[in-house]
Write a protein that holds these residues in place. Sequence first.
Motif, PDB file in Angstrom:
ATOM      1  N   VAL A  68       3.650 -10.929   7.263  1.00  0.00           N
ATOM      2  CA  VAL A  68       3.569  -9.481   7.062  1.00  0.00           C
ATOM      3  C   VAL A  68       2.109  -9.124   6.785  1.00  0.00           C
ATOM      4  CG1 VAL A  68       4.309  -7.523   5.658  1.00  0.00           C
ATOM      5  CG2 VAL A  68       5.917  -9.377   6.146  1.00  0.00           C
ATOM      6  N   LEU A  69       1.602  -8.128   7.485  1.00  0.00           N
ATOM      7  CA  LEU A  69       0.228  -7.678   7.281  1.00  0.00           C
ATOM      8  C   LEU A  69       0.228  -6.278   6.675  1.00  0.00           C
ATOM      9  CD1 LEU A  69      -1.545  -8.742  10.602  1.00  0.00           C
ATOM     10  CD2 LEU A  69      -1.363 -10.014   8.466  1.00  0.00           C
ATOM     11  N   ARG A  70      -0.652  -6.053   5.719  1.00  0.00           N
ATOM     12  CA  ARG A  70      -0.879  -4.707   5.184  1.00  0.00           C
ATOM     13  C   ARG A  70      -2.198  -4.196   5.767  1.00  0.00           C
ATOM     14  NH1 ARG A  70       0.811  -2.987  -0.643  1.00  0.00           N
ATOM     15  NH2 ARG A  70       2.720  -2.993   0.577  1.00  0.00           N
ATOM     16  N   ASP A 115      -1.931   6.688   4.655  1.00  0.00           N
ATOM     17  CA  ASP A 115      -1.374   6.446   3.325  1.00  0.00           C
ATOM     18  C   ASP A 115      -2.367   5.620   2.523  1.00  0.00           C
ATOM     19  OD1 ASP A 115       0.017   5.650   1.083  1.00  0.00           O
ATOM     20  OD2 ASP A 115       1.899   5.300   2.133  1.00  0.00           O
ATOM     21  N   ARG A 116      -2.650   6.033   1.300  1.00  0.00           N
ATOM     22  CA  ARG A 116      -3.641   5.342   0.479  1.00  0.00           C
ATOM     23  C   ARG A 116      -3.313   3.873   0.283  1.00  0.00           C
ATOM     24  NH1 ARG A 116      -4.329   7.125  -5.690  1.00  0.00           N
ATOM     25  NH2 ARG A 116      -2.282   6.100  -5.702  1.00  0.00           N
ATOM     26  N   ASP A 117      -2.025   3.543   0.206  1.00  0.00           N
ATOM     27  CA  ASP A 117      -1.612   2.160  -0.023  1.00  0.00           C
ATOM     28  C   ASP A 117      -1.523   1.350   1.258  1.00  0.00           C
ATOM     29  OD1 ASP A 117      -1.398   2.605  -2.761  1.00  0.00           O
ATOM     30  OD2 ASP A 117       0.663   3.339  -2.576  1.00  0.00           O
ATOM     31  N   GLY A 118      -1.832   1.959   2.415  1.00  0.00           N
ATOM     32  CA  GLY A 118      -1.743   1.245   3.673  1.00  0.00           C
ATOM     33  C   GLY A 118      -0.307   1.154   4.169  1.00  0.00           C
ATOM     34  N   ARG A 119      -0.121   0.471   5.270  1.00  0.00           N
ATOM     35  CA  ARG A 119       1.229   0.289   5.798  1.00  0.00           C
ATOM     36  C   ARG A 119       1.452  -1.178   6.115  1.00  0.00           C
ATOM     37  NH1 ARG A 119       1.624   0.244  11.648  1.00  0.00           N
ATOM     38  NH2 ARG A 119      -0.457   0.371  12.603  1.00  0.00           N
TER      39      ARG A 119
END
Length: 273
Positions: free
Chosen positions: A26-28, A33-37
């Motif tokens: 899983v990659l962020r 979105d401030r927290d990324g996806r």
Amino acid sequence: MPDTRVMAIGQLGFGSAAEFLHQPVVLRVASPDRDGRDIHVVDHALDVSYFLSLGLATNLEMSMLASLRVSQSGAGAGGIVSQSAAPLSPNAVRDPRLGVAYSLDDALGLRGFGLRLGLDATLPLGERNPFANERSFVVMPNTTFGYRLGALQLSAELGARLRRTVDFGGVSLGNQAFVALGVAASVFPGWLTVSAEAFGLPALSDSRGSAAGLRVTSARLFPAEWLGGLHSSFGQRGPWTLSLAAGGGIPLSSETRDSSSGPETSHFVGMTS
């Protein structure tokens, strides 16, 4: 974790195992979105493996493993840059593995103590499928220690994974050490054994990949997991053992980034856990 004992001369052993992996890659990534996806590069995978072992000489064993990825799903590497990229191939033939092991139990002659030396190698002969195969040979020397006290069995394993380095998702996956600790207890001899173990693959060098952001000053990829299991041989002399085990990742991987308030380090479950 393997037993420190090996097959007797001419004795043949066979086994099969199925393993279900939930979100091992899983990659962020950055997003509005401030927290990324999160991108589920590999969302789930189901592997089935077949094992064969043969006693070649006194205390010497040879083993072989063939593995198939029966099913997998996820966005794949293309999902990083496009929401319409082709998904992962649904299945794959994985790389086979060969190994030899030598038991020093008899040489030690210590009641309850066991020692096993092993060398395994993964051969890059499977189809070139992303996230299911290696890009090179992987050589895996290992040493297993065991101690049995009544119904209690303690184990420890030390080793290494020596491979060609691969960069992906801002981290570098290369040579790794291997460490494992386990304990098993026979509740009803031959009928029920319970076990618990933890294992990890600490990187032998800095894991910061070439694609890491400029703010990332250091990274350490440390895939680690815990596992609890139930085992039964359906009797004290049963030739077969049935096992059921489940576990999860341990957040030992880390990344340090520069920020306005100074370096910030975050810990997370490492890729491939």
